[in-house]
Enzyme design. Structure first.
Site, PDB file in Angstrom:
ATOM      1  N   ASP A   9       0.849  -1.185   0.000  1.00 28.82           N
ATOM      2  CA  ASP A   9       0.000   0.000   0.000  1.00 28.82           C
ATOM      3  C   ASP A   9       0.889   1.240   0.000  1.00 28.82           C
ATOM      4  O   ASP A   9       0.525   2.295   0.489  1.00 28.82           O
ATOM      5  CB  ASP A   9      -0.930  -0.016   1.208  1.00 28.82           C
ATOM      6  N   LYS A  49      -1.159  -0.896  -4.534  1.00 28.36           N
ATOM      7  CA  LYS A  49      -1.800   0.353  -4.946  1.00 28.36           C
ATOM      8  C   LYS A  49      -1.042   0.931  -6.126  1.00 28.36           C
ATOM      9  O   LYS A  49       0.182   0.816  -6.223  1.00 28.36           O
ATOM     10  CB  LYS A  49      -1.747   1.360  -3.803  1.00 28.36           C
TER      11      LYS A  49
END
Length: 95
Positions: A9, A49
């Protein structure tokens, strides 16, 4: 021993320039994809991400060169105006 899953992330520090921020975060994603190709088991999974931007296609092509299955998704928790999306990859093409 190799691992089953890599979840990233990561995002670079923001600069205020959405285009530059997307490029920097997507570069982190590309580096995580490369690392995953070295540390994942053959049936391993990678999730990260990334942002829709000018280098999105390069990251997508990199993932497709390394993994057999590559999909993208945008979580409901992500704002609709955000360029944030996630990539889900599984099964390495080569060991």
């Amino acid at each position: 021993e190799k691992i089953d899953v890599v979840v990233s992330d990561m995002a670079s520090d923001t600069t205020g320039s959405k285009a530059l921020d997307a490029i920097r975060t997507n570069q982190l994603c590309a580096e995580a994809i490369q690392l995953s190709s070295e540390i994942l088991k053959f049936q391993g999974v990678f999730v990260s991400k990334l942002f829709m931007g000018e280098d999105f296609i390069q990251v997508k092509n990199l993932a497709k060169s390394i993994f057999k299955k590559v999909n993208f998704f945008k979580p409901k928790s992500s704002r609709s105006e955000s360029k944030e999306t996630y990539i889900h990859c599984e099964i390495l093409k080569t060991l």
